[in-house]
Design a protein around this motif. Structure first.
Motif: not given
Ligand SMILES: *Cc1c(COP(=O)(O)O)cnc(C)c1O
Length: 387
Positions: A108-110, A148-153, A155-159
């Motif tokens: 996730v974004y820092g 809640l499940v929080f996702v980011e795809s 991902g920040s920095l490591t993709f």
């Protein structure tokens, strides 16, 4: 209507559009009413979250921007917030209470991670991170109190790419909602709500604004009920974006469908060139065939951002500073999504709870702007010689 047509023809206030094309900037704290009855009934009926009642609860310009984003996302409505970070934290904060359990992707974004660790935990929320590769395995991490499940795809920095549809299905089977930070792909290339996500978040600061001159956040909900919860929470926190920033973000949105494909095309050229250079160990960019997330990217996204990571063979700060400091076309700085190319560096270890990231000690991040990619490659070639 095709999507690019809708992008041009939404978020226009019909009354205003008879005299000017764009909704003018309406600066206001006070909204003046014709009589006391209209003032006392200003929150009534379905317009409660749509009408403009006071400067601290939104403006004509935030309404116009929200309408256009909601159409693009295919959602019920959008809450416009002061920054991309506040869009993440307001959405999370609106949905969780003391004693709840939340699952957050480890990539996730820092600053979102800092909010979870430093604020949510203090409020008695149980925060747990998960491996971005988990996919449907999220089911095994769910507890009776998982909300809640929080996702980011990626991902920040490591993709790392995530299997969003599988995560959404598993989360829903446990009774949890899913929120996604979708800043990288933009809703042009990935529509989270169509893949089962309940809340789609954008740092509008990046591609939507597109000109590195503002910060803004956007939270789009699939349903009216969720939208109301988040809109109420944002209102109580007093978090809004200024009419000027909403105006600029909406202006940026009009050319999103031209800018992002161009950014993307150039990034593929530059990233492929870098990948084949002897001094480059790995390029972290799902559109490249060599990337571990390539198949998922091809299945779900097929386009998107010009932001990627680079791991160099010569992994020391002195050499890498020589490379970076001499670049002529890449500015050094945070953020991305603007017309200009950027480079930033992160020193490891990167904050992780579940899957440590130890591939190098200096991780470079490039944003490819709207310059000709041949010029950018020349600049990078000279830089790599300085290594
Ligand atoms: C930049 C960014 C944010 C935060 O946006 P700001 O407007 O800078 O607060 C959130 N998520 C991602 C993935 C980002 O890249």
């Amino acid at each position: 209507m095709k999507e690019v047509t809708r992008l041009i023809h939404t978020g226009l206030n019909a009354e205003v559009a008879q005299s000017v094309v764009n909704v003018p900037v309406h600066r206001a704290s006070t909204i003046a009413y014709a009589d006391l009855h209209s003032y006392l009934t200003r929150f009534d009926d379905n317009n409660r979250y749509k009408s403009v009642t006071y400067g601290a609860t939104g403006s004509t310009n935030s309404r116009a921007l929200a309408e256009a984003i909601a159409v693009l996302e295919g959602g019920f409505d959008t809450v416009v917030t002061s920054t991309g970070l506040s869009a993440c934290t307001l959405a999370i904060g609106a949905l969780l209470s003391q004693g709840d359990h939340v699952l957050i992707t480890d990539s996730v974004y820092g600053p979102t991670r800092s909010y979870c660790d430093k604020v949510l935990k203090r409020y008695g929320v149980e925060v747990e991170y998960f491996d971005p590769a988990t996919g449907g395995g999220i089911k095994d991490l769910c507890k009776p109190n998982t909300r809640l499940v929080f996702v980011e795809s990626p991902g920040s920095l490591t993709f790392e790419m995530q299997d969003i549809a599988a995560i959404a299905e598993a989360a829903h089977s446990c009774g949890a909602l899913v929120a996604m930070d979708n800043t990288w792909a933009t809703p042009l290339y990935f529509k989270p709500l169509a893949h089962g996500v309940d809340i789609s978040i954008q740092a509008g600061t990046k591609y939507i604004s597109g000109h590195s001159d503002l910060v803004i956040g956007l939270i789009t909900s699939a349903t009216e009920e969720l939208h109301m919860r988040i809109a109420d929470h944002a209102m109580m926190q007093g978090d809004i974006a200024s009419p000027d920033d909403c105006y600029l973000a909406l202006r940026g949105l009009r050319t999103l469908s031209l800018r992002v494909p161009r950014h993307f095309e150039s990034a593929v050229v530059v990233a492929s060139w870098l990948e084949n250079h002897n001094d480059v160990k790995r390029v972290l960019y799902p559109p490249l065939q060599s990337d571990p997330g390539h198949e998922l990217w091809r299945r779900d996204v097929g386009g998107g951002a010009s932001l990627f990571g680079v791991v160099l063979e010569k992994d020391n700060l002195t050499s890498i500073s020589r490379l970076v400091d001499g670049l002529e076309l890449f500015k050094i700085g945070s953020s991305w999504g603007g017309f200009e190319s950027l480079v930033a560096a992160n020193l490891t270890p990167i904050a992780r709870d579940v899957v440590p990231w130890t591939e190098c000690s200096v991780l470079l991040r490039f944003h490819i702007g709207l310059e000709d990619p041949d010029d950018l490659i020349d600049d990078l070639e000279a830089g790599l010689k300085r290594l």
